[in-house]
Design an enzyme around this catalytic site. Structure first.
Site, PDB file in Angstrom:
ATOM      1  N   ALA A  84       0.828  -1.211   0.000  1.00 18.71           N
ATOM      2  CA  ALA A  84       0.000   0.000   0.000  1.00 18.71           C
ATOM      3  C   ALA A  84       0.858   1.256   0.000  1.00 18.71           C
ATOM      4  O   ALA A  84       1.993   1.258   0.464  1.00 18.71           O
ATOM      5  CB  ALA A  84      -0.917   0.016   1.218  1.00 18.71           C
ATOM      6  N   GLU A 117      -2.224 -12.081  -4.075  1.00 21.74           N
ATOM      7  CA  GLU A 117      -3.636 -11.982  -4.434  1.00 21.74           C
ATOM      8  C   GLU A 117      -3.988 -10.507  -4.420  1.00 21.74           C
ATOM      9  O   GLU A 117      -3.583  -9.786  -3.522  1.00 21.74           O
ATOM     10  CB  GLU A 117      -4.536 -12.708  -3.415  1.00 21.74           C
ATOM     11  CG  GLU A 117      -4.308 -14.192  -3.306  1.00 21.74           C
ATOM     12  CD  GLU A 117      -3.407 -14.563  -2.138  1.00 21.74           C
ATOM     13  OE1 GLU A 117      -3.205 -13.736  -1.230  1.00 21.74           O
ATOM     14  OE2 GLU A 117      -2.897 -15.690  -2.130  1.00 21.74           O
ATOM     15  N   ASN A 122      -8.919  -3.788  -8.434  1.00 19.38           N
ATOM     16  CA  ASN A 122      -7.777  -2.910  -8.194  1.00 19.38           C
ATOM     17  C   ASN A 122      -6.868  -2.874  -9.430  1.00 19.38           C
ATOM     18  O   ASN A 122      -5.771  -3.408  -9.450  1.00 19.38           O
ATOM     19  CB  ASN A 122      -7.003  -3.370  -6.955  1.00 19.38           C
ATOM     20  CG  ASN A 122      -5.998  -2.338  -6.496  1.00 19.38           C
ATOM     21  OD1 ASN A 122      -5.642  -1.425  -7.224  1.00 19.38           O
ATOM     22  ND2 ASN A 122      -5.536  -2.513  -5.269  1.00 19.38           N
ATOM     23  N   TYR A 129       1.811  -4.607 -10.985  1.00 16.61           N
ATOM     24  CA  TYR A 129       2.360  -5.961 -10.909  1.00 16.61           C
ATOM     25  C   TYR A 129       2.726  -6.479 -12.295  1.00 16.61           C
ATOM     26  O   TYR A 129       3.784  -7.082 -12.485  1.00 16.61           O
ATOM     27  CB  TYR A 129       1.377  -6.917 -10.230  1.00 16.61           C
ATOM     28  CG  TYR A 129       1.032  -6.530  -8.800  1.00 16.61           C
ATOM     29  CD1 TYR A 129       1.988  -6.058  -7.912  1.00 16.61           C
ATOM     30  CD2 TYR A 129      -0.278  -6.622  -8.336  1.00 16.61           C
ATOM     31  CE1 TYR A 129       1.670  -5.703  -6.618  1.00 16.61           C
ATOM     32  CE2 TYR A 129      -0.608  -6.271  -7.037  1.00 16.61           C
ATOM     33  CZ  TYR A 129       0.371  -5.814  -6.181  1.00 16.61           C
ATOM     34  OH  TYR A 129       0.053  -5.464  -4.902  1.00 16.61           O
TER      35      TYR A 129
END
Length: 158
Positions: A84, A117, A122, A129
């Protein structure tokens, strides 16, 4: 709340990424509460702090924690737990720097496989990623709660 105006004297090149310290836990809890519907608590980060296999890398700007990744390494595999960035620092390269630091540090330890995961909704995280080479390998139906949502399972192998 830390402001990050466009014309700020704070430069992103001053961003550092390092292993967290016990003193960083309140800031990590604050980011968790801002970002996740079921956030980690102080006791969760204390457990990670005392762990031999789990850790957290924190991104700091001027001594302020602005992002982090928590993870577990077992032999040559890394499971990314939470990742985050504080809201006001999103889209400034913090996540990219944290992910690069994680992969660099883990590769030095012989890690060749990474797993995570991510909420199906999102897209910003999924895009990040994928830029690092993660690929979608499956879906976990109803994996997340509050609200209930599928998880996209992603892997990276070297």
């Amino acid at each position: 709340m830390t402001a990050f105006p466009e014309n700020s004297d704070i430069k992103m090149e001053n961003l550092t990424v390092s292993v967290f310290e016990k003193e960083d836990i309140p800031a990590l809890v604050s980011i968790e509460e801002e970002e996740f519907s079921t956030p980690f608590k102080e006791k969760d980060f204390l457990s990670i702090y005392e762990s031999d296999i789990s850790s957290v890398l924190v991104a700091k700007l001027g001594g302020t924690v602005v992002g982090y990744v928590s993870f577990t390494v077992i032999i040559d595999e890394c499971q990314i737990i939470n990742f985050a960035t504080k809201n006001e620092f999103k889209r400034h390269g913090v996540g990219k720097r944290v992910m690069k630091a994680l992969i660099d540090r883990c590769r030095e330890r012989g890690v060749i496989k990474y797993f995570l995961e991510v909420r199906a909704s999102n897209q910003a995280a999924i895009s990040l990623y994928e830029k690092f080479g993660f690929v979608r390998v499956g879906i976990s139906k109803g994996h997340f709660s509050a609200p209930r949502e599928d998880a996209i399972l992603m892997n990276l192998e070297f």
